[in-house]
Scaffold this motif. Structure first.
Motif, PDB file in Angstrom:
ATOM      1  N   THR A  44       0.830  -1.065  -0.088  1.00  0.00           N
ATOM      2  CA  THR A  44       0.110  -0.162  -0.161  1.00  0.00           C
ATOM      3  C   THR A  44       0.868   1.460  -0.159  1.00  0.00           C
ATOM      4  O   THR A  44       1.744   1.453   1.004  1.00  0.00           O
ATOM      5  CB  THR A  44      -0.837   0.183   1.234  1.00  0.00           C
ATOM      6  N   TYR A  45       0.653   2.325  -1.058  1.00  0.00           N
ATOM      7  CA  TYR A  45       1.485   3.163  -0.965  1.00  0.00           C
ATOM      8  C   TYR A  45       0.552   4.327  -0.583  1.00  0.00           C
ATOM      9  O   TYR A  45      -0.468   4.442  -1.157  1.00  0.00           O
ATOM     10  CB  TYR A  45       1.863   3.576  -2.251  1.00  0.00           C
ATOM     11  N   ALA A  46       0.896   5.118   0.387  1.00  0.00           N
ATOM     12  CA  ALA A  46      -0.020   6.207   1.118  1.00  0.00           C
ATOM     13  C   ALA A  46       0.864   7.512   0.571  1.00  0.00           C
ATOM     14  O   ALA A  46       1.865   7.811   0.576  1.00  0.00           O
ATOM     15  CB  ALA A  46       0.102   6.074   2.503  1.00  0.00           C
ATOM     16  N   ALA A  47      -0.324   8.314   0.268  1.00  0.00           N
ATOM     17  CA  ALA A  47       0.294   9.616  -0.302  1.00  0.00           C
ATOM     18  C   ALA A  47      -0.410  10.779   0.259  1.00  0.00           C
ATOM     19  O   ALA A  47      -1.201  11.395  -0.232  1.00  0.00           O
ATOM     20  CB  ALA A  47       0.250   9.913  -2.019  1.00  0.00           C
ATOM     21  N   PRO A  48      -0.173  11.207   1.579  1.00  0.00           N
ATOM     22  CA  PRO A  48      -1.038  12.242   2.167  1.00  0.00           C
ATOM     23  C   PRO A  48      -0.486  13.645   1.829  1.00  0.00           C
ATOM     24  O   PRO A  48       0.698  13.908   1.157  1.00  0.00           O
ATOM     25  CB  PRO A  48      -0.714  12.071   3.729  1.00  0.00           C
ATOM     26  N   ARG A  49      -1.421  14.862   1.716  1.00  0.00           N
ATOM     27  CA  ARG A  49      -0.952  16.036   1.534  1.00  0.00           C
ATOM     28  C   ARG A  49      -0.212  16.448   2.900  1.00  0.00           C
ATOM     29  O   ARG A  49       0.191  15.794   3.678  1.00  0.00           O
ATOM     30  CB  ARG A  49      -1.952  16.960   1.067  1.00  0.00           C
ATOM     31  N   ALA A  50       0.072  17.944   2.784  1.00  0.00           N
ATOM     32  CA  ALA A  50       0.757  18.553   3.864  1.00  0.00           C
ATOM     33  C   ALA A  50      -0.184  18.129   5.139  1.00  0.00           C
ATOM     34  O   ALA A  50      -1.145  18.169   5.318  1.00  0.00           O
ATOM     35  CB  ALA A  50       0.753  19.682   3.671  1.00  0.00           C
ATOM     36  N   THR A  51       0.763  17.747   6.197  1.00  0.00           N
ATOM     37  CA  THR A  51       0.029  17.303   7.486  1.00  0.00           C
ATOM     38  C   THR A  51       0.706  18.179   8.436  1.00  0.00           C
ATOM     39  O   THR A  51       1.994  18.670   8.544  1.00  0.00           O
ATOM     40  CB  THR A  51       0.470  15.650   7.784  1.00  0.00           C
ATOM     41  N   ASN A  52       0.018  18.422   9.608  1.00  0.00           N
ATOM     42  CA  ASN A  52       0.216  19.200  10.629  1.00  0.00           C
ATOM     43  C   ASN A  52       1.191  18.470  11.753  1.00  0.00           C
ATOM     44  O   ASN A  52       0.628  17.891  12.777  1.00  0.00           O
ATOM     45  CB  ASN A  52      -0.901  19.717  11.692  1.00  0.00           C
ATOM     46  N   THR A  53       2.415  18.372  11.427  1.00  0.00           N
ATOM     47  CA  THR A  53       3.433  17.647  12.332  1.00  0.00           C
ATOM     48  C   THR A  53       4.590  18.660  12.424  1.00  0.00           C
ATOM     49  O   THR A  53       4.600  19.759  11.908  1.00  0.00           O
ATOM     50  CB  THR A  53       4.146  16.477  11.646  1.00  0.00           C
ATOM     51  N   ASP A  54       5.459  18.342  13.583  1.00  0.00           N
ATOM     52  CA  ASP A  54       6.613  19.060  13.504  1.00  0.00           C
ATOM     53  C   ASP A  54       7.302  19.373  12.239  1.00  0.00           C
ATOM     54  O   ASP A  54       7.880  20.623  12.421  1.00  0.00           O
ATOM     55  CB  ASP A  54       7.412  18.402  14.847  1.00  0.00           C
ATOM     56  N   ALA A  55       7.471  18.477  11.362  1.00  0.00           N
ATOM     57  CA  ALA A  55       8.003  18.790  10.089  1.00  0.00           C
ATOM     58  C   ALA A  55       7.677  20.120   9.411  1.00  0.00           C
ATOM     59  O   ALA A  55       8.064  20.592   8.480  1.00  0.00           O
ATOM     60  CB  ALA A  55       8.190  17.588   9.320  1.00  0.00           C
ATOM     61  N   ALA A  56       6.111  20.259   9.793  1.00  0.00           N
ATOM     62  CA  ALA A  56       5.532  21.275   8.865  1.00  0.00           C
ATOM     63  C   ALA A  56       5.966  22.638   9.127  1.00  0.00           C
ATOM     64  O   ALA A  56       5.993  23.563   8.288  1.00  0.00           O
ATOM     65  CB  ALA A  56       4.281  21.235   9.261  1.00  0.00           C
ATOM     66  N   MET A  93       1.518  28.899  -1.436  1.00  0.00           N
ATOM     67  CA  MET A  93       1.333  27.690  -2.475  1.00  0.00           C
ATOM     68  C   MET A  93       0.098  27.036  -1.968  1.00  0.00           C
ATOM     69  O   MET A  93      -0.027  25.798  -2.830  1.00  0.00           O
ATOM     70  CB  MET A  93       2.590  27.017  -2.263  1.00  0.00           C
ATOM     71  N   GLN A  94      -0.688  27.392  -1.472  1.00  0.00           N
ATOM     72  CA  GLN A  94      -2.340  27.328  -1.186  1.00  0.00           C
ATOM     73  C   GLN A  94      -2.274  25.660  -0.611  1.00  0.00           C
ATOM     74  O   GLN A  94      -2.874  24.832  -1.387  1.00  0.00           O
ATOM     75  CB  GLN A  94      -2.915  27.488  -2.314  1.00  0.00           C
ATOM     76  N   MET A  95      -1.306  25.324   0.379  1.00  0.00           N
ATOM     77  CA  MET A  95      -1.565  24.047   0.847  1.00  0.00           C
ATOM     78  C   MET A  95      -2.436  23.627   1.597  1.00  0.00           C
ATOM     79  O   MET A  95      -2.881  24.491   2.669  1.00  0.00           O
ATOM     80  CB  MET A  95       0.054  23.677   1.518  1.00  0.00           C
ATOM     81  N   ARG A  96      -3.156  22.691   1.555  1.00  0.00           N
ATOM     82  CA  ARG A  96      -4.296  22.105   2.493  1.00  0.00           C
ATOM     83  C   ARG A  96      -3.506  21.322   3.431  1.00  0.00           C
ATOM     84  O   ARG A  96      -2.970  20.317   3.183  1.00  0.00           O
ATOM     85  CB  ARG A  96      -5.475  21.183   1.828  1.00  0.00           C
ATOM     86  N   ILE A  97      -3.680  21.537   4.634  1.00  0.00           N
ATOM     87  CA  ILE A  97      -2.982  20.819   5.659  1.00  0.00           C
ATOM     88  C   ILE A  97      -3.789  19.867   6.549  1.00  0.00           C
ATOM     89  O   ILE A  97      -4.959  20.486   7.197  1.00  0.00           O
ATOM     90  CB  ILE A  97      -1.974  21.737   6.619  1.00  0.00           C
ATOM     91  N   ASP A  98      -3.587  18.762   6.482  1.00  0.00           N
ATOM     92  CA  ASP A  98      -4.468  17.736   7.391  1.00  0.00           C
ATOM     93  C   ASP A  98      -4.202  17.517   8.847  1.00  0.00           C
ATOM     94  O   ASP A  98      -2.829  17.602   9.075  1.00  0.00           O
ATOM     95  CB  ASP A  98      -4.522  16.369   6.715  1.00  0.00           C
ATOM     96  N   ALA A  99      -4.754  16.899   9.611  1.00  0.00           N
ATOM     97  CA  ALA A  99      -4.405  16.463  10.891  1.00  0.00           C
ATOM     98  C   ALA A  99      -3.807  14.914  10.729  1.00  0.00           C
ATOM     99  O   ALA A  99      -4.188  14.018  10.197  1.00  0.00           O
ATOM    100  CB  ALA A  99      -5.641  16.480  11.958  1.00  0.00           C
ATOM    101  N   PRO A 100      -2.798  14.784  11.584  1.00  0.00           N
ATOM    102  CA  PRO A 100      -2.339  13.550  11.553  1.00  0.00           C
ATOM    103  C   PRO A 100      -3.092  12.384  11.761  1.00  0.00           C
ATOM    104  O   PRO A 100      -3.094  11.378  11.400  1.00  0.00           O
ATOM    105  CB  PRO A 100      -0.786  13.559  12.480  1.00  0.00           C
TER     106      PRO A 100
END
Length: 283
Positions: free
Chosen positions: A179-191, A201-208
């Motif tokens: 299974t290949y998972a391709a999340p969009r930008a996510t609200n983590t420390d790396a963000a 860049m109009q990124m939509r950010i999801d909750a982990p």
């Protein structure tokens, strides 16, 4: 795949998506081995999990060959098999390529591409014993849509997606799914690394939590891939069929004065060129 009672290894489980993958796995009745560089972060994840399972924290650097061997030996000794391997550990590299060092490039590829491939190779005997079993490779939307200022990162996720596709065909007859998972930008420390670029860049950010839930749903369905819901799915199709449309949209984003200001602050441009504000975005 029936998840309850399965044994899973999750890398990068000390924070962000990895932590939420572990919590969701425990809620679904899996026994989880947590892998990550920081022992204290893994223990924090472990303390949050459903303790009905015999979960374990295994601190170590997944890019280290000796760590991978020790990990295989531990799982083989205690469980004798592995039902689900989740390659979630990853690093983000943001900024102009001209400002990216050799050390940055080597760390990025070692963590995002080489380590997952080597860990799969190391654990395949245990995955074969558990067949039908599954490997989950956590990539990114940037592994389908190559983005400026994320060039090296995109390259690493394109590589992980290619690895996933090849292994899906290679391992199918052995009962090991991918299974290949391709999340969009996510609200983590790396963000925090791309905070200044998220708006222009109009990124939509999801909750982990949401990303983790969607991934486990996909695993339960034996899905080949899982992408963020919303316009991103259309963007991936457009990228494959009409890449020039994506080129134009991204070019307009790069012309945004906030992106130009970012590049000036990085020392790429000595002065601000004429700016413009574009439309459209991919997250």
């Amino acid at each position: 795949m029936q998840l309850k009672g399965r044994i899973a290894l999750i890398t990068g489980a000390g924070s962000g998506i990895g932590r939420q993958l572990a919590l969701e796995a425990a809620r679904r009745g899996l026994t989880v081995a947590l892998m990550g560089r920081r022992a204290d972060a893994l223990q924090e994840t472990l303390s949050m999990m459903n303790r009905r399972g015999s979960h374990v924290a295994l601190p170590g650097d997944i890019t280290d060959p000796e760590t991978r061997v020790a990990l295989r030996q531990y799982i083989e000794r205690w469980w004798g098999r592995l039902d689900v391997l989740v390659n979630n550990a990853g690093v983000v590299c943001v900024g102009p390529l001209v400002r990216t060092s050799d050390a940055d490039l080597e760390r990025l590829m070692a963590t995002n591409v080489i380590a997952p491939a080597a860990l799969i190779r190391e654990l395949l005997p245990l995955l074969h014993k558990a067949a039908p079993s599954r490997i989950v490779n956590v990539g990114s939307m940037f592994g389908d849509i190559a983005y400026p200022l994320f060039g090296a990162y995109s390259a690493s996720k394109f590589g992980l997606r290619g690895l996933s596709m090849a292994l899906r065909r290679e391992l199918k007859e052995f009962g090991v799914g991918i299974t290949y998972a391709a999340p969009r930008a996510t609200n983590t420390d790396a963000a925090g690394a791309f905070e200044r670029l998220a708006a222009p860049m109009q990124m939509r950010i999801d909750a982990p939590e949401k990303v983790a839930r969607d991934i486990w749903i996909a695993v339960a369905r034996d899905a080949d891939s899982v992408y963020a819901k919303g316009p991103e799915r259309l963007f991936v199709l457009v990228q494959r069929l009409f890449p020039q449309l994506v080129d134009r949209s991204v070019a307009s984003q790069m012309a945004d004065r906030r992106v130009r200001a970012y590049l000036i602050s990085e020392g790429v441009w000595p002065t601000a060129p004429q700016s413009g504000v574009g439309r459209g975005g991919f997250g």
